[in-house]
Structure formats: structure tokens, C-alpha cells
Write a protein that holds these residues in place. Structure first.
Motif, PDB file in Angstrom:
ATOM      1  N   LYS A   1      -2.609   4.209  -9.913  1.00 19.72           N
ATOM      2  CA  LYS A   1      -1.494   3.663  -9.130  1.00 19.72           C
ATOM      3  C   LYS A   1      -1.992   2.523  -8.259  1.00 19.72           C
ATOM      4  O   LYS A   1      -3.071   2.599  -7.674  1.00 19.72           O
ATOM      5  CB  LYS A   1      -0.862   4.747  -8.264  1.00 19.72           C
ATOM      6  N   TYR A   2      -1.149   1.492  -8.159  1.00 23.58           N
ATOM      7  CA  TYR A   2      -1.464   0.329  -7.340  1.00 23.58           C
ATOM      8  C   TYR A   2      -0.300   0.039  -6.408  1.00 23.58           C
ATOM      9  O   TYR A   2       0.863   0.047  -6.835  1.00 23.58           O
ATOM     10  CB  TYR A   2      -1.748  -0.899  -8.222  1.00 23.58           C
ATOM     11  N   LEU A   3      -0.632  -0.192  -5.148  1.00 24.40           N
ATOM     12  CA  LEU A   3       0.368  -0.647  -4.187  1.00 24.40           C
ATOM     13  C   LEU A   3       0.564  -2.140  -4.399  1.00 24.40           C
ATOM     14  O   LEU A   3      -0.389  -2.868  -4.679  1.00 24.40           O
ATOM     15  CB  LEU A   3      -0.095  -0.382  -2.756  1.00 24.40           C
ATOM     16  N   ILE A   4       1.807  -2.577  -4.271  1.00 25.97           N
ATOM     17  CA  ILE A   4       2.159  -3.986  -4.387  1.00 25.97           C
ATOM     18  C   ILE A   4       2.705  -4.417  -3.037  1.00 25.97           C
ATOM     19  O   ILE A   4       3.626  -3.798  -2.502  1.00 25.97           O
ATOM     20  CB  ILE A   4       3.236  -4.216  -5.464  1.00 25.97           C
TER      21      ILE A   4
ATOM     22  N   THR B   1       3.855 -14.417  -1.851  1.00 26.49           N
ATOM     23  CA  THR B   1       2.525 -13.902  -2.164  1.00 26.49           C
ATOM     24  C   THR B   1       2.659 -12.486  -2.706  1.00 26.49           C
ATOM     25  O   THR B   1       3.584 -11.745  -2.335  1.00 26.49           O
ATOM     26  CB  THR B   1       1.608 -13.900  -0.929  1.00 26.49           C
ATOM     27  N   VAL B   2       1.751 -12.129  -3.593  1.00 24.41           N
ATOM     28  CA  VAL B   2       1.712 -10.790  -4.166  1.00 24.41           C
ATOM     29  C   VAL B   2       0.269 -10.317  -4.113  1.00 24.41           C
ATOM     30  O   VAL B   2      -0.634 -11.001  -4.622  1.00 24.41           O
ATOM     31  CB  VAL B   2       2.210 -10.769  -5.622  1.00 24.41           C
ATOM     32  N   GLU B   3       0.062  -9.170  -3.464  1.00 26.15           N
ATOM     33  CA  GLU B   3      -1.270  -8.584  -3.352  1.00 26.15           C
ATOM     34  C   GLU B   3      -1.219  -7.168  -3.930  1.00 26.15           C
ATOM     35  O   GLU B   3      -0.180  -6.513  -3.902  1.00 26.15           O
ATOM     36  CB  GLU B   3      -1.709  -8.526  -1.897  1.00 26.15           C
ATOM     37  N   PHE B   4      -2.384  -6.708  -4.408  1.00 25.43           N
ATOM     38  CA  PHE B   4      -2.483  -5.387  -5.025  1.00 25.43           C
ATOM     39  C   PHE B   4      -3.617  -4.610  -4.378  1.00 25.43           C
ATOM     40  O   PHE B   4      -4.654  -5.164  -4.049  1.00 25.43           O
ATOM     41  CB  PHE B   4      -2.787  -5.522  -6.523  1.00 25.43           C
ATOM     42  N   GLU B   5      -3.389  -3.325  -4.242  1.00 25.11           N
ATOM     43  CA  GLU B   5      -4.413  -2.428  -3.688  1.00 25.11           C
ATOM     44  C   GLU B   5      -4.393  -1.134  -4.482  1.00 25.11           C
ATOM     45  O   GLU B   5      -3.319  -0.537  -4.690  1.00 25.11           O
ATOM     46  CB  GLU B   5      -4.093  -2.168  -2.214  1.00 25.11           C
TER      47      GLU B   5
END
Length: 133
Positions: free
Chosen positions: A105-108, A126-130
């Protein structure tokens, strides 16, 4: 960081498991538009403000956008990546970026800036992933 100019006629672009190539969400409500996303398990549609073009800056997982400017909005959602290929797509399925990641699972984090200048096409997103633990 690369900025992609996408066709935002449908006011959306996608984050998806590129290996699965899932169908985009088709069931849209006013709530989806208000919250700026519509999420299924392996694909998320993110909604931009303008309906001509949008400037999208995706960041590789773990990278962050550095700015003193406060965003006009911030949305957090998540996606499940099974194939290990996290993709950012314009409409219709135009690959903008693809990242090799660990399945999971990745947070967006989706943020919009300069929305008051959308008619001058100075807005950007902007789009970041964690990786979610």
C-alpha cells in the motif's frame, strides 16, 4: 522533477498499478469531485481544477516537493500496488512516469497550487508517494 502538461478535459489523471492496468473509476458522485479523487483498490483518479490543461509534478516514492508556498488544497488517499510498478497516467492512459516499488500500500499526497490562476494556466499539482507500513 519533471513537469508534465496533461490534457485535463475530463479534469483528471491517474495513479495506477501499471502492471495490472486496471480500468479507471466510472462511478462519479459530487462527493468524489469535491474531495478531488475517486479511488478503487489499484487505481486512483485525481481531479485538477482546470478543464484545458494541467501541469503535474509527480515525485518518485520518498521524494518531497520543497516550497515555502502553501498549497490551495491537499488530499491524501492510498493505492495498493501488487505488480511493483507504480504508474502516473494522463488521459487516455498516457504514461507520464513509472516507478519500480515494493508491492504494498502507498499513500498518495495530491496538492494544488495557484488555483486562482487556473485561467492563465499557472496552476500546478504535485503528487508524492509514501510506502504505508
Amino acid at each position: 522533477m519533471k513537469t508534465h502538461t496533461i490534457d485535463s478535459t475530463y479534469r483528471q489523471f491517474y495513479i495506477a498499478d501499471a502492471g495490472l492496468d486496471p480500468d479507471a473509476p466510472e462511478d462519479w458522485s459530487d462527493q468524489h469531485v469535491l474531495q478531488r479523487y475517486n479511488a478503487l483498490t489499484n487505481i486512483v483518479a485525481l481531479c485538477t481544477e482546470g478543464d484545458i490543461s494541467a501541469r503535474v509534478k509527480p515525485f518518485a516514492p520518498g521524494e518531497k516537493y520543497q516550497s515555502e508556498q502553501e498549497p490551495d488544497f491537499e488530499v491524501r488517499t492510498q493505492i495498493t500496488i501488487l505488480s511493483g510498478r507504480l504508474g502516473v497516467f494522463g488521459w487516455p492512459r498516457e504514461t507520464l512516469e513509472e516507478y519500480c516499488v515494493q508491492p504494498g500500500k502507498y499513500l498518495i499526497y495530491f496538492r494544488g497550487f495557484n488555483l486562482c490562476q487556473v485561467n492563465e494556466e499557472r496552476d500546478f499539482y504535485t503528487v508524492e508517494f509514501e510506502h504505508a507500513a
